[in-house]
Each structure stands twice: as C-alpha cells, then as structure tokens.
Scaffold this motif. Structure first.
Motif, PDB file in Angstrom:
ATOM      1  N   MET A   1       0.843  -1.179   0.000  1.00  0.00           N
ATOM      2  CA  MET A   1       0.000   0.000   0.000  1.00  0.00           C
ATOM      3  C   MET A   1       0.888   1.241   0.000  1.00  0.00           C
ATOM      4  O   MET A   1       1.922   1.274   0.658  1.00  0.00           O
ATOM      5  CB  MET A   1      -0.911   0.002   1.228  1.00  0.00           C
ATOM      6  N   SER A   2       0.464   2.248  -0.736  1.00  0.00           N
ATOM      7  CA  SER A   2       1.258   3.471  -0.807  1.00  0.00           C
ATOM      8  C   SER A   2       0.344   4.654  -1.064  1.00  0.00           C
ATOM      9  O   SER A   2      -0.843   4.488  -1.366  1.00  0.00           O
ATOM     10  CB  SER A   2       2.305   3.369  -1.927  1.00  0.00           C
ATOM     11  N   PHE A   3       0.898   5.856  -0.937  1.00  0.00           N
ATOM     12  CA  PHE A   3       0.217   7.048  -1.406  1.00  0.00           C
ATOM     13  C   PHE A   3       0.591   7.255  -2.869  1.00  0.00           C
ATOM     14  O   PHE A   3       1.685   6.857  -3.302  1.00  0.00           O
ATOM     15  CB  PHE A   3       0.647   8.270  -0.590  1.00  0.00           C
ATOM     16  N   PRO A   4      -0.285   7.868  -3.668  1.00  0.00           N
ATOM     17  CA  PRO A   4       0.087   8.169  -5.047  1.00  0.00           C
ATOM     18  C   PRO A   4       1.365   9.005  -5.083  1.00  0.00           C
ATOM     19  O   PRO A   4       1.496   9.977  -4.337  1.00  0.00           O
ATOM     20  CB  PRO A   4      -1.107   8.968  -5.573  1.00  0.00           C
TER      21      PRO A   4
ATOM     22  N   ARG B   1      11.389   0.201  14.169  1.00  0.00           N
ATOM     23  CA  ARG B   1      10.018  -0.099  14.566  1.00  0.00           C
ATOM     24  C   ARG B   1       9.136  -0.038  13.325  1.00  0.00           C
ATOM     25  O   ARG B   1       9.125   0.968  12.619  1.00  0.00           O
ATOM     26  CB  ARG B   1       9.525   0.888  15.616  1.00  0.00           C
ATOM     27  N   LEU B   2       8.441  -1.120  13.046  1.00  0.00           N
ATOM     28  CA  LEU B   2       7.531  -1.181  11.915  1.00  0.00           C
ATOM     29  C   LEU B   2       6.099  -1.035  12.397  1.00  0.00           C
ATOM     30  O   LEU B   2       5.709  -1.615  13.415  1.00  0.00           O
ATOM     31  CB  LEU B   2       7.682  -2.508  11.164  1.00  0.00           C
ATOM     32  N   HIS B   3       5.316  -0.251  11.639  1.00  0.00           N
ATOM     33  CA  HIS B   3       3.914  -0.003  11.970  1.00  0.00           C
ATOM     34  C   HIS B   3       3.021  -0.738  10.978  1.00  0.00           C
ATOM     35  O   HIS B   3       3.328  -0.804   9.783  1.00  0.00           O
ATOM     36  CB  HIS B   3       3.616   1.497  11.901  1.00  0.00           C
ATOM     37  N   PHE B   4       1.893  -1.247  11.475  1.00  0.00           N
ATOM     38  CA  PHE B   4       0.946  -1.961  10.629  1.00  0.00           C
ATOM     39  C   PHE B   4      -0.469  -1.470  10.947  1.00  0.00           C
ATOM     40  O   PHE B   4      -0.932  -1.579  12.088  1.00  0.00           O
ATOM     41  CB  PHE B   4       1.014  -3.472  10.867  1.00  0.00           C
TER      42      PHE B   4
ATOM     43  N   PHE C   1      -6.973  -4.442   4.007  1.00  0.00           N
ATOM     44  CA  PHE C   1      -5.708  -3.890   3.532  1.00  0.00           C
ATOM     45  C   PHE C   1      -4.754  -3.694   4.711  1.00  0.00           C
ATOM     46  O   PHE C   1      -5.191  -3.400   5.824  1.00  0.00           O
ATOM     47  CB  PHE C   1      -5.919  -2.542   2.835  1.00  0.00           C
ATOM     48  N   THR C   2      -3.458  -3.833   4.448  1.00  0.00           N
ATOM     49  CA  THR C   2      -2.443  -3.577   5.465  1.00  0.00           C
ATOM     50  C   THR C   2      -1.501  -2.488   4.972  1.00  0.00           C
ATOM     51  O   THR C   2      -0.822  -2.653   3.952  1.00  0.00           O
ATOM     52  CB  THR C   2      -1.633  -4.842   5.784  1.00  0.00           C
ATOM     53  N   VAL C   3      -1.480  -1.371   5.697  1.00  0.00           N
ATOM     54  CA  VAL C   3      -0.563  -0.271   5.389  1.00  0.00           C
ATOM     55  C   VAL C   3       0.641  -0.414   6.302  1.00  0.00           C
ATOM     56  O   VAL C   3       0.495  -0.449   7.530  1.00  0.00           O
ATOM     57  CB  VAL C   3      -1.236   1.098   5.613  1.00  0.00           C
ATOM     58  N   TRP C   4       1.826  -0.523   5.722  1.00  0.00           N
ATOM     59  CA  TRP C   4       3.036  -0.684   6.526  1.00  0.00           C
ATOM     60  C   TRP C   4       4.209  -0.056   5.772  1.00  0.00           C
ATOM     61  O   TRP C   4       4.037   0.577   4.751  1.00  0.00           O
ATOM     62  CB  TRP C   4       3.301  -2.166   6.849  1.00  0.00           C
ATOM     63  N   GLY C   5       5.409  -0.197   6.291  1.00  0.00           N
ATOM     64  CA  GLY C   5       6.590   0.336   5.633  1.00  0.00           C
ATOM     65  C   GLY C   5       6.649   1.850   5.684  1.00  0.00           C
ATOM     66  O   GLY C   5       6.143   2.491   6.608  1.00  0.00           O
ATOM     67  N   ALA C   6       7.259   2.453   4.651  1.00  0.00           N
ATOM     68  CA  ALA C   6       7.431   3.904   4.622  1.00  0.00           C
ATOM     69  C   ALA C   6       6.090   4.634   4.638  1.00  0.00           C
ATOM     70  O   ALA C   6       5.952   5.690   5.260  1.00  0.00           O
ATOM     71  CB  ALA C   6       8.232   4.304   3.386  1.00  0.00           C
TER      72      ALA C   6
ATOM     73  N   ASP D   1       8.483 -12.952   8.669  1.00  0.00           N
ATOM     74  CA  ASP D   1       7.686 -12.639   7.475  1.00  0.00           C
ATOM     75  C   ASP D   1       7.089 -11.243   7.570  1.00  0.00           C
ATOM     76  O   ASP D   1       6.756 -10.741   8.655  1.00  0.00           O
ATOM     77  CB  ASP D   1       6.555 -13.655   7.323  1.00  0.00           C
ATOM     78  N   LEU D   2       6.943 -10.614   6.402  1.00  0.00           N
ATOM     79  CA  LEU D   2       6.308  -9.314   6.269  1.00  0.00           C
ATOM     80  C   LEU D   2       5.114  -9.439   5.351  1.00  0.00           C
ATOM     81  O   LEU D   2       5.045 -10.361   4.534  1.00  0.00           O
ATOM     82  CB  LEU D   2       7.283  -8.283   5.697  1.00  0.00           C
ATOM     83  N   PRO D   3       4.149  -8.522   5.431  1.00  0.00           N
ATOM     84  CA  PRO D   3       3.022  -8.567   4.493  1.00  0.00           C
ATOM     85  C   PRO D   3       3.512  -8.422   3.068  1.00  0.00           C
ATOM     86  O   PRO D   3       4.581  -7.857   2.809  1.00  0.00           O
ATOM     87  CB  PRO D   3       2.163  -7.344   4.905  1.00  0.00           C
ATOM     88  N   GLY D   4       2.705  -8.900   2.123  1.00  0.00           N
ATOM     89  CA  GLY D   4       3.069  -8.777   0.720  1.00  0.00           C
ATOM     90  C   GLY D   4       2.982  -7.345   0.236  1.00  0.00           C
ATOM     91  O   GLY D   4       2.491  -6.475   0.897  1.00  0.00           O
TER      92      GLY D   4
END
Length: 212
Positions: free
Chosen positions: A65-68, A165-168, A174-179, A209-212
């Motif tokens: 998931m990302s922002f445009p 620290r990773l946020h989910f 939907f899973t928003v994570w990463g940057a 494991d991390l989300p896809g």
C-alpha cells in the motif's frame, strides 16, 4: 481530521528551516528525489484517506500500500508538481481537485529515494487505477485507521538501519506498513487525537515474514 495543523506546521511553498524549497540539499548523492500525495476526502460525513495498492510485477515494493507518487522528473518544476503529476497518472486526480494544505517530514526509503509527502483535501468521487503500476485504489476510513484494534507495531533488526520499529494498520482487508505507514503515523498524530503507543507490541527476528 484537522488538516489546519499540517498547514500551520509547514505551509506549502515555504522551505523547511535551513533547507532549500526543493529539498536538494538533503540528498546524500545516492538518493533520488520523490514525492507523494496523501489525499484526504470526506465520504458519508466521515474523513477517509486514499491509498494505492502497488502492482505485484513491480520491482520496488510490489503489492504494498502506498500514497500516489513517484520519482521527480526533469519536467517537474518542484516536488509538489511531482506529487500532483503522479497522482494524476496513478488515480486520475486532477490538480484543481486537490487543495494542498502542507507537507509532512521527508523520509528516506530502503530503495534510495528521499520522499516528500504532501497532504491535500480532494474531491469525493470514484478513483480508479490509471496506470500499470497501480493494482487497486483503496479509500480507508480514518475511524478505522485510528482504531487501536487495527494497529500494531513490532521491533526488529534491519541490515542497514539497525533496530527499527515497523507499523501496521489493518483496515478493510488492507495492510498499510513500511514507509507509507511511517508517513501515516505522523499524519494521524498531527490531525487526530490518535497517539502512537510508546512501545512496540512485540519484537521479532530480522527475517520474520512481512506482508506482501
């Protein structure tokens, strides 16, 4: 969401203290400039945030998931122009539909981009994938994003950055994570009553494991 707090923090058009307006002085020489747009819209009387789900065939962050947004091109006058151009290409957002109110902190990614996130109120309408990089457009309710039951974080070792620290945020499948989740944390803390929990929920191995 009180987006005026974003405007008060860093109005569009004004450089951050001690930096150039285009952020070029923050580059290390190995990074490429990029920008994203965090679009906020009101639907059914409630605030929502628009995200894209990246296509699985992409080499960078497939399926996430990302922002445009994306990398700055030579024809872009500045990073705001980059964010608006990319939003037009990816979800069909017209520049006149976006009331850009401010920006969040620049963020470096593991793919060697220095990303500037802009925040905008946008029109409430249907947004569809506009190019092959976008698999799906997701408009997620802020009420779901700030629900404690939908958030968790973890501590793990990163090969380049050490302990991180990773946020989910898990909302509507939907899973928003990463940057993108790092940007979302700042956006929610600035514009809502949501506060980041002081400690991660758990610690995991570096190769967990991390989300896809």
């Amino acid at each position: 969401m009180d987006l005026s707090r974003v405007r008060e923090r860093d109005p569009v058009g004004l450089p951050a203290e001690g930096s150039r307006a285009d952020g070029s002085d923050r580059l290390t020489g190995e990074e490429r400039e990029a920008a994203v747009l965090a679009p906020v819209l009101t639907r059914d009387g409630a605030d929502h945030v628009l995200f894209t789900k990246r296509a699985d065939h992409l080499s960078d962050h497939p399926g996430q998931m990302s922002f445009p947004g994306g990398g700055r091109e030579p024809e872009d006058d500045d990073l705001l122009a980059t964010a608006l151009r990319e939003a037009g290409e990816e979800v069909g957002l017209r520049p006149e539909e976006a009331e850009v109110v401010g920006r969040l902190d620049d963020i470096r990614t593991i793919t060697d981009y220095l990303v500037r996130p802009f925040v905008a109120r946008v029109a409430d309408r249907e947004y569809l994938p506009g190019d092959e990089e976008v698999a799906e457009v997701a408009v997620l309710p802020v009420a779901g994003l700030i629900d404690p039951d939908n958030y968790e974080s973890e501590r793990r070792d990163h090969p380049h950055y050490g302990e991180i620290r990773l946020h989910f945020f898990r909302v509507d499948g939907f899973t928003v994570w990463g940057a993108t989740a790092n940007m979302l944390v700042q956006l929610l803390e600035l514009t809502t009553d949501w506060e980041l929990p002081p400690e991660p929920d758990h610690t995991v191995d570096a190769d967990a494991d991390l989300p896809g």
